[in-house]
Design an enzyme around this catalytic site. Structure first.
Site, short mmCIF file in Angstrom:
data_model
loop_
_atom_site.label_atom_id
_atom_site.label_comp_id
_atom_site.label_asym_id
_atom_site.label_seq_id
_atom_site.Cartn_x
_atom_site.Cartn_y
_atom_site.Cartn_z
N SER A 279 0.74 -0.99 0.08
CA SER A 279 -0.05 -0.13 -0.19
C SER A 279 0.92 1.08 -0.10
O SER A 279 2.22 1.23 0.45
CB SER A 279 -0.76 0.05 1.18
OG SER A 279 -1.64 1.19 1.42
N TYR B 222 -2.04 -0.02 10.62
CA TYR B 222 -2.08 -0.42 9.31
C TYR B 222 -0.85 0.28 8.62
O TYR B 222 -0.34 -0.62 7.81
CB TYR B 222 -3.46 0.04 8.55
CG TYR B 222 -3.61 -0.15 7.02
CD1 TYR B 222 -3.62 -1.28 6.84
CD2 TYR B 222 -3.57 0.51 5.89
CE1 TYR B 222 -3.61 -1.84 5.27
CE2 TYR B 222 -3.47 0.22 4.72
CZ TYR B 222 -3.57 -1.04 4.44
OH TYR B 222 -3.86 -1.40 2.92
#
Ligand SMILES: NC(=O)c1ccc[n+]([C@@H]2O[C@H](COP(=O)([O-])OP(=O)(O)OC[C@H]3O[C@@H](n4cnc5c(N)ncnc54)[C@H](OP(=O)(O)O)[C@@H]3O)[C@@H](O)[C@H]2O)c1
Length: 248
Positions: free
Chosen positions: A134, A147
């Site tokens: 990501s 995250y």
């Protein structure tokens, strides 16, 4: 199911979003696709549609991952896609249980499946390990918390593995998407709150789609064997950084 000559691609988290789109796209590229996820019905339906194989798997369950690996005779491409974010609290307010769950799927999930499939990938003589990280793997943002930390770890697995495997016939590719309007990502992050999930994309006329990322995965894994796409950062035009997003 595939023929003997057909290359085999394993996609984790193929029941939804980017993973489902990637399974579809790799099948269209000629791969025999093995779809894995926890939601059996979804992967079975998609496997039927694309003439692939469904295998119910929680990537955080190492014994199950090992049994899965033992069931595969051939693997050419592994797409480590299963993952996601839980919560948007600050580091100060984050729940350690959420952090642990994110670490388990985004980091140990990648470790489990990659470790278990490496011998088979190696035996293919031309293997590819792809990690869907990501842009959260490359820069922090407020509320990204666990995250951001987990995806930084996934990024580091890719970088370390590439160093360790150099000289072997295995490529290690990382694809780092920015804002993708996938089926489940924002809904999972906001614990099922559809309104909060929708607000993530509010005013963004063209966030990336799951198909856009599947397209980059297909491109990266179908380059000639000697070409290793180390890291591909893919964002919508309306997003210049994790923070700077144009909203109409
Ligand atoms: N959407 C974005 O903006 C974005 C941006 C950058 C990176 N990513 C990354 O892209 C990947 C795919 O996300 P997505 O956007 O497509 O979200 P999604 O629609 O929520 O899909 C997530 C997938 O991961 C699977 N999964 C979750 N936990 C699992 C586990 N323990 N074992 C096996 N499978 C598991 C889910 O399947 P089951 O629930 O059926 O197991 C589902 O298929 C994730 O790694 C995510 O972090 C997404």
């Amino acid at each position: 199911m595939g023929t003997e000559q057909q290359k085999v691609a394993v996609v984790t988290g193929a029941s939804s979003g980017i993973g489902a789109a990637t399974a579809r796209r790799l099948a269209a590229e000629g791969f025999s696709v093995v779809l894995t996820a926890r939601r059996t019905e979804r992967i079975e339906a998609l496997a039927k549609e694309i003439d692939g194989r469904a295998y119910t798997l929680d990537v955080t369950d190492r014994a199950a991952v090992d049994a899965f690996a033992a069931s595969l005779e051939r693997v050419d491409v592994l797409v480590n896609n299963a993952g996601g974010a839980i919560g948007s609290e600050s580091v100060e307010a984050g729940d350690p249980a959420d952090w642990l769950a994110m670490y388990q799927v985004n980091v140990l999930g990648v470790l489990n499946v990659t470790q278990a499939l490496l011998p088979t990938l190696r035996a293919s003589g031309d293997g590819t390990v792809l990690i869907l990280s990501s842009t959260a793997a490359l820069a922090a943002y407020e509320g990204g918390g666990g995250y951001v930390a987990a995806k930084h770890a996934a990024h580091t697995i890719a970088a370390t593995l590439r160093l360790e495997l150099v000289g072997e016939p295995i490529r290690v590719i990382e694809i780092a998407p920015g804002m993708v309007k996938s089926e489940g990502f924002a809904v999972t992050r906001f614990r099922g709150d559809e309104a909060k999930a929708a607000a993530v994309y509010s005013g963004v006329s063209h966030p990336l789609s799951s198909e856009d990322i599947a397209d980059t995965v297909a491109w990266a894994v179908t380059r000639p064997s000697h070409v290793n796409i180390d890291l591909l950062v893919v964002r919508p035009r309306a997003q210049a950084s994790n923070y700077k997003i144009h909203r109409d």
